[in-house]
Design a protein around this motif. Structure first.
Motif, PDB file in Angstrom:
ATOM      1  N   PHE A   1       3.329   6.166  -7.025  1.00  0.00           N
ATOM      2  CA  PHE A   1       2.523   6.603  -8.176  1.00  0.00           C
ATOM      3  C   PHE A   1       2.118   8.064  -8.033  1.00  0.00           C
ATOM      4  CE2 PHE A   1       0.867   2.004  -8.490  1.00  0.00           C
ATOM      5  CZ  PHE A   1       1.696   1.695  -9.560  1.00  0.00           C
TER       6      PHE A   1
ATOM      7  N   LYS B   1      -2.837   7.217 -10.064  1.00  0.00           N
ATOM      8  CA  LYS B   1      -3.704   6.690  -9.007  1.00  0.00           C
ATOM      9  C   LYS B   1      -5.178   6.879  -9.359  1.00  0.00           C
ATOM     10  CE  LYS B   1      -1.045   8.527  -5.567  1.00  0.00           C
ATOM     11  NZ  LYS B   1      -0.625   8.875  -4.213  1.00  0.00           N
TER      12      LYS B   1
ATOM     13  N   ILE C   1       0.829  -1.217   0.000  1.00  0.00           N
ATOM     14  CA  ILE C   1       0.000   0.000   0.000  1.00  0.00           C
ATOM     15  C   ILE C   1       0.861   1.263   0.000  1.00  0.00           C
ATOM     16  CG2 ILE C   1      -1.692   1.323   1.340  1.00  0.00           C
ATOM     17  CD1 ILE C   1      -2.911  -1.372   2.201  1.00  0.00           C
ATOM     18  N   ASN C   2       1.859   1.300   0.873  1.00  0.00           N
ATOM     19  CA  ASN C   2       2.647   2.535   0.968  1.00  0.00           C
ATOM     20  C   ASN C   2       3.557   2.737  -0.242  1.00  0.00           C
ATOM     21  OD1 ASN C   2       1.348   2.937   3.354  1.00  0.00           O
ATOM     22  ND2 ASN C   2       3.070   2.337   4.659  1.00  0.00           N
TER      23      ASN C   2
ATOM     24  N   ARG D   1       2.942   1.827  -3.304  1.00  0.00           N
ATOM     25  CA  ARG D   1       2.097   2.268  -4.417  1.00  0.00           C
ATOM     26  C   ARG D   1       1.599   3.700  -4.189  1.00  0.00           C
ATOM     27  NH1 ARG D   1      -0.095  -1.491  -7.707  1.00  0.00           N
ATOM     28  NH2 ARG D   1      -2.230  -0.728  -7.628  1.00  0.00           N
ATOM     29  N   THR D   2       1.216   3.985  -2.958  1.00  0.00           N
ATOM     30  CA  THR D   2       0.684   5.317  -2.665  1.00  0.00           C
ATOM     31  C   THR D   2       1.759   6.386  -2.820  1.00  0.00           C
ATOM     32  OG1 THR D   2      -0.889   4.322  -1.137  1.00  0.00           O
ATOM     33  CG2 THR D   2      -0.521   6.690  -0.905  1.00  0.00           C
TER      34      THR D   2
END
Lengths: 491, 94
Positions: free
Chosen positions: A351, A356, A344-345, A347-348
């Motif tokens: 991106f 997103k 999660i982190n 990708r957050t």
């Protein structure tokens, strides 16, 4: 005249006649990049220093008779979503900032087989999602015709580098117009080949059923030459088609007599700038004068193509970009205590906002409860688009439309309004939905001195007809005499 | 077409993304606008029309089931954020 002002076929000609050397070409481009890159900002990675040394080596080998390719030593620029072994492939994303390609894309193998010289990796919208190259994590590329404007996107670095004479030609990728629209904005020639004609092996996937690699060049002859090189069956791409290889340079014939050209009226309606419309209608008139039969036609589903495109493209993107998880390659967050946190982190943080947003949209249209209303429906509309194209191509050889509804817009004017940015693709997306080939050719400048391009759409595998049609226009007109203010030279 | 903050949070979870509370409203607004636009596909008459997954109809293409060694394990591992003993390293799962 400087070497960097020449087309590739002119360079090849001069090499043949021994008027210039391979090293001369590499030096000319290295210096050009050195002097113009600070203003245009087209490159993510420059490999030009290497390029001069490589050129010297190729020259020695050619002189010794070890290499006989006509394209040996010809430089090229590569969009930064196509893998070149040992060089970074960033997709202009923080996610891949430090990713070094472990292998070559098939198109790069083909380029290397000819002993061509890669000058560098060119800027783009992050993961090819955008129409202005403003969504690059690294830099904003400028339009060589007006540095306050965008070069278009997502292959904006490729188109700007060709227009600014920093590379003689380049490879881009086109999912919804990403080769054609920036080519139109920068006054160069951009071809999106038929789906399956060019291997996608080694291009970072955005929307797999729509993506194609294609050439961005100074003229139509170079486009045909580069397509000759990159096209062909590849067992590493399961969607690559095993068909007989054509020599596209044979279709460079100055003749459109009797050619049937359709003008789909939906592409000339609301939302298309008046000057763009007028310019493309003049192109139609020119074709008529040259002996083609030009007739208005209709593609009623065209108005729904953009919505269909964004559903399909985002759905496929949300799936394709699932691979970026911070484990095997790409950005990994510093903040984690378990595996799920890494996903999660990473990708957050890795991106950008637009990527997103599209992953979210794609996830939404594929999610339970919405799948039928959006994704399945869009797949059905895709069938309608294909049927309407089939019908049009039973009557016409090619379709003529604007490439973009407007000329290049100012930097910063659309980047905060996603839907407004999506509208830039309105004339180009149907082609990808139908898997068809299309070429953007520059035709004139608007009242502000910005290039306008027209688009020719052909039936599957009719690149030869597109080249013939585009070439005839080019031979009977003189767009390339216009000089971008900033470039200070023809290109 | 309405989309709620809860739906945005649910979709973010499915997509392995984290959306801060301060960003939720922006996502709601953007998504609403884009989905309203996307929804226009439902105006197209698609009775008796099949779906198309691909632009060009292709069929299963089979190849020989042969092993081709990539050959350069190190270059693949070199891109890993963390590795140990020739393997990708992740936090303890079990």
């Amino acid at each position: 005249m400087e070497l960097y002002e020449l087309t590739v076929h002119e360079l090849v000609d001069k090499l043949d006649k021994k008027e210039i050397t391979i090293t001369d070409i590499a030096k000319s481009y290295s210096e050009r990049i050195e002097s113009k890159e600070k203003d245009v900002e087209a490159f993510v990675t420059v490999t030009a220093e290497d390029a001069v040394n490589k050129a010297k080596k190729i020259e020695e080998e050619k002189n010794a008779g070890k290499i006989d390719s006509k394209l040996a030593g010809i430089p090229i620029g590569i969009k930064d979503n196509i893998c070149v072994k040992g060089v970074k492939t960033t997709c202009s994303s923080k996610m891949l900032e430090n990713f070094v390609s472990p292998y070559n894309a098939t198109v790069i193998d083909k380029i290397n087989n000819e002993n061509m010289v890669v000058l560098g990796k060119l800027n783009m919208d992050e993961f090819a999602m955008g129409a202005s190259t403003e969504y690059s994590y690294f830099k904003k590329t400028k339009n060589p015709w007006d540095l306050n404007r965008v070069p278009g996107g997502s292959s904006g670095g490729s188109a700007a580098a060709v227009a600014a004479n920093m590379v003689p030609w380049a490879l881009g990728s086109d999912t919804g117009g990403s080769i054609r629209q920036p080519s139109s904005f920068c006054g160069v020639v951009g071809l999106k080949p038929t789906y399956g004609l060019v291997s996608r092996y080694g291009v970072v996937a955005f929307a797999s059923s729509l993506d194609q690699i294609g050439p961005i060049t100074k003229d139509v002859t170079d486009s045909a030459m580069l397509l000759n090189l990159i096209s062909g069956y590849d067992e590493k791409d399961s969607t690559s088609l095993d068909i007989e290889k054509k020599d596209y340079t044979k279709s460079l014939v100055n003749d459109v007599k009797g050619l049937k050209i359709g003008l789909p009226k939906e592409y000339f309606g609301e939302g298309i700038d008046a000057e763009v419309k007028k310019a493309v209608m003049e192109v139609a008139k020119k074709y008529e004068e040259m002996g083609a039969i030009v007739k208005e036609c209709s593609m009623s589903v065209a108005d729904y193509a953009l919505a269909t495109y964004y559903i399909i493209a985002c759905a496929e993107a949300s799936s394709n970009l699932g691979r970026f998880d911070g484990i095997r390659y790409g950005y990994r967050t510093k903040e984690f205590s378990n595996l799920k946190d890494i996903y999660i982190n990473s990708r957050t943080e890795g991106f950008g906002e637009e990527v997103k947003r599209r992953i979210m949209l794609g996830t939404y249209v594929l999610s339970s409860g919405y799948y039928d209303a959006y994704y399945k429906k869009a797949q059905k509309v895709r069938s309608v688009v294909k049927k309407e194209f089939d019908k049009l191509f039973s009557e016409f050889d090619v379709l003529l439309t604007p490439t973009s509804p407007t000329v290049a817009f100012n930097i910063g004017t659309r980047s905060n309004n996603p839907l407004q940015m999506y509208l830039a693709d309105i004339c180009t997306v149907s082609v990808n939905i139908g898997g068809l080939p299309a070429i953007s050719v520059p035709c004139s400048l608007n009242s502000e001195g910005m290039p306008i391009g027209f688009q020719l759409i052909g039936n599957h595998f009719s690149e030869d007809t597109l080249f013939k049609t585009a070439y005839t226009y080019e031979q009977n007109t003189n767009f390339r005499e216009n000089k971008p203010k900033f470039v200070g030279a023809r290109y | 077409m309405e989309i709620t903050r809860e739906e945005i949070m649910h979709i973010a979870k499915l997509a392995n993304l984290k959306i801060e509370d301060s960003e939720t409203q922006k996502y709601v607004n953007n998504m609403k606008e884009i989905l309203n636009f996307a929804n226009t596909v439902n105006e197209v008459d698609t009775d008796n029309i099949d779906t198309s997954i691909h632009a060009v109809e292709t069929f299963n293409r089979f190849r020989k089931d042969e092993i081709h060694e990539f050959g350069d394990r190190d270059i693949l591992l070199a891109n890993a954020p963390e590795q140990e003993n020739g393997m990708f390293k992740i936090p303890k799962v079990i």
